[in-house]
Write an enzyme that holds these catalytic residues in place. Structure first.
Site, mmCIF file in Angstrom:
data_model
loop_
_atom_site.group_PDB
_atom_site.id
_atom_site.type_symbol
_atom_site.label_atom_id
_atom_site.label_comp_id
_atom_site.label_asym_id
_atom_site.label_seq_id
_atom_site.Cartn_x
_atom_site.Cartn_y
_atom_site.Cartn_z
ATOM 1 N N ASP A 127 0.844 -1.192 0.000
ATOM 2 C CA ASP A 127 0.000 0.000 0.000
ATOM 3 C C ASP A 127 0.882 1.246 0.000
ATOM 4 O O ASP A 127 1.603 1.507 0.956
ATOM 5 C CB ASP A 127 -0.898 -0.014 1.245
ATOM 6 C CG ASP A 127 -1.978 1.039 1.197
ATOM 7 O OD1 ASP A 127 -1.956 1.892 0.280
ATOM 8 O OD2 ASP A 127 -2.867 1.022 2.079
ATOM 9 N N HIS B 99 -0.506 4.183 -0.110
ATOM 10 C CA HIS B 99 -1.311 5.046 0.779
ATOM 11 C C HIS B 99 -1.370 6.496 0.311
ATOM 12 O O HIS B 99 -1.590 7.420 1.104
ATOM 13 C CB HIS B 99 -0.736 4.986 2.202
ATOM 14 C CG HIS B 99 -1.783 5.047 3.278
ATOM 15 N ND1 HIS B 99 -2.016 6.166 4.045
ATOM 16 C CD2 HIS B 99 -2.674 4.124 3.716
ATOM 17 C CE1 HIS B 99 -2.982 5.928 4.913
ATOM 18 N NE2 HIS B 99 -3.404 4.704 4.733
ATOM 19 N N GLU C 19 -1.164 -0.656 -4.076
ATOM 20 C CA GLU C 19 -2.397 0.080 -3.803
ATOM 21 C C GLU C 19 -2.152 1.580 -3.707
ATOM 22 O O GLU C 19 -1.180 2.021 -3.094
ATOM 23 C CB GLU C 19 -2.986 -0.434 -2.483
ATOM 24 C CG GLU C 19 -4.252 0.265 -2.036
ATOM 25 C CD GLU C 19 -4.838 -0.390 -0.805
ATOM 26 O OE1 GLU C 19 -5.525 0.317 -0.046
ATOM 27 O OE2 GLU C 19 -4.607 -1.603 -0.585
ATOM 28 N N GLU D 40 -10.230 3.176 -2.457
ATOM 29 C CA GLU D 40 -10.809 3.399 -1.140
ATOM 30 C C GLU D 40 -11.308 4.827 -0.972
ATOM 31 O O GLU D 40 -12.154 5.095 -0.122
ATOM 32 C CB GLU D 40 -9.798 3.069 -0.040
ATOM 33 C CG GLU D 40 -8.627 4.032 0.071
ATOM 34 C CD GLU D 40 -7.598 3.570 1.081
ATOM 35 O OE1 GLU D 40 -7.633 4.072 2.215
ATOM 36 O OE2 GLU D 40 -6.778 2.710 0.734
ATOM 37 N N ASP E 245 -14.898 0.896 -0.758
ATOM 38 C CA ASP E 245 -15.169 0.552 0.628
ATOM 39 C C ASP E 245 -16.671 0.517 0.843
ATOM 40 O O ASP E 245 -17.367 1.497 0.550
ATOM 41 C CB ASP E 245 -14.512 1.580 1.554
ATOM 42 C CG ASP E 245 -14.531 1.177 3.009
ATOM 43 O OD1 ASP E 245 -15.627 0.910 3.526
ATOM 44 O OD2 ASP E 245 -13.452 1.141 3.636
ATOM 45 N N HIS F 3 -12.127 -2.624 0.079
ATOM 46 C CA HIS F 3 -11.358 -2.030 1.169
ATOM 47 C C HIS F 3 -12.154 -2.203 2.459
ATOM 48 O O HIS F 3 -13.353 -1.953 2.493
ATOM 49 C CB HIS F 3 -11.159 -0.550 0.851
ATOM 50 C CG HIS F 3 -10.421 0.238 1.873
ATOM 51 N ND1 HIS F 3 -11.042 1.054 2.781
ATOM 52 C CD2 HIS F 3 -9.092 0.357 2.113
ATOM 53 C CE1 HIS F 3 -10.127 1.654 3.538
ATOM 54 N NE2 HIS F 3 -8.939 1.245 3.154
#
Length: 381
Positions: A183, A185, A209, A235, A257, A284
């Site tokens: 990830d 992020h 990700e 996400e 998500d 997610h």
């Protein structure tokens, strides 16, 4: 059947649940929350509840349309998360009223078990070897880890080496037959992603990700074109409209998500849209049991599903765990890193209402940390 009451509960570690009750005593549960903005979403839920009181709960699609589009100003994480939790709760009621799991109402199961992964390493990855080994010992076949902590605007050689070393440590423990995802992020920019992704490729991550922030989705095609590693994102994309540019950019995995992107109703549609781009779905879910239950209902009915995130033992869970709020934790029991198909009606779980009411109001005022670069300027968390 009419909706008579909508309640919300703020619970440790950082979750928000909603409860919808009908005049015949049927109860549905949802999990509407934006991490760090729970109180704001709670207000939005109660605003939408004013519309829902007195309505027929079985008209889920009509309610989704009104809640999402009935105001001139629409969209965004707060509204779509409020709608998401209420949508989950309405589907839960429909399933219970008809005596069927939600995934059966969505067309029936396309698989008998769902593969899941666990988190390792925390926000600033550390002790990766031991953390991955623990998940392998627990039977998981896949893990996910953050690539780095704070990332320089342009990565140094040392920055890149640390990312690759952590990934190599994970691969060493996992061997060739298990998977790890990395990830980013949103901490990387396009240039940094371009530097790091080719060096990760020999380690064969399952996917990388959110290599760049969602506001730079118009640059995502450049990242995809330069990357030998499959790219995942989603996400912070809250609708089909939000997801479309990412799909057009060539991502391999879409990660909406269920507690942010309009609930079961919208994520189901996002999955179908992704299928037209030959893109896989990996919901997610670093949240609580209701969000996970809703995610699984979609996973069992979605042909292009890949893998499910789940937050049991995640580093954010301080003061409570996923299983603390369900009556029968066996529904989330993992078998060789997979969860079996739930057969109970609705979302397939029984929420422990007494535990929820005891914990209500005890949630900490959680906000994500604010990071800064060495020069004192803001850094992406």
């Amino acid at each position: 059947m009419k909706i008579t009451r909508v309640e919300t509960f703020a619970l440790p570690p950082r979750w928000l649940f909603c409860r919808i009750e009908t005049d015949d005593g049927t109860v549905g549960w949802g999990e509407p929350v934006v991490e760090g903005r729970a109180a704001t979403v709670r207000t939005a839920v109660h605003e939408l509840a004013e519309y829902l009181i007195g309505q027929d709960p079985l008209r889920v699609e009509d309610h989704w349309q009104v809640m999402s589009k009935g105001s001139f100003y629409r969209g965004g994480p707060v509204l779509s998360s409020a709608v998401a939790g209420l949508d989950q709760a309405l589907w839960d009621i429909v399933g219970k009223a008809l005596g069927a799991p939600v995934h059966v109402l969505l067309g029936g199961p396309v698989r008998e078990r769902v593969r899941a992964y666990s988190w390792v390493g925390g926000d600033e990855p550390a002790e990766i070897t031991d953390a991955v080994a623990a998940q392998v010992e627990a039977g998981f076949t896949a893990v996910k880890m953050n690539a780095s902590g704070r990332m320089n605007r342009l990565a140094t050689r040392a920055d890149v080496d640390l990312v690759v070393e952590r990934a190599a440590a994970a691969r060493e423990v996992l061997g060739p037959d298990r998977d790890f995802a990395v990830d980013f992020h949103g901490r990387f920019n396009v240039a940094n992603a371009g530097r790091v992704l080719p060096e990760l490729a020999p380690l064969h991550p399952l996917f990388v990700e959110e290599p760049v922030l969602p506001e730079y989705t118009h640059r995502l095609a450049d990242v995809v074109a330069a990357s030998p590693v499959p790219i995942a994102t989603g996400e912070r994309l809250f609708s089909r409209t939000d997801a479309l540019p990412a799909l057009q950019a060539g991502i391999a995995v879409l990660q909406p998500d269920l507690s942010h992107a309009g609930g079961i109703s919208e994520v189901r549609r996002m999955a179908s849209l992704a299928e037209t781009f030959d893109v896989l779905l990996a919901p997610h879910c670093p949240l609580g049991p209701i969000s996970l239950a809703a995610s699984l209902q979609v996973a069992f009915a979605t042909p292009n599903f890949l893998i499910q995130e789940q937050s049991i033992g995640i580093h954010y869970n301080d003061g409570a765990e996923v299983l603390d709020y369900v009556v029968d934790p066996e529904v989330f029991r993992f078998d060789a890193g997979h969860i079996r198909r739930p057969l109970a009606p609705g979302l397939g779980i029984e929420v422990d209402e007494k535990a929820v009411r005891r914990a209500d109001g005890k949630a900490p005022d959680w906000h994500n940390p604010v990071w800064r670069h060495a020069d004192g300027s803001f850094a992406e968390w």
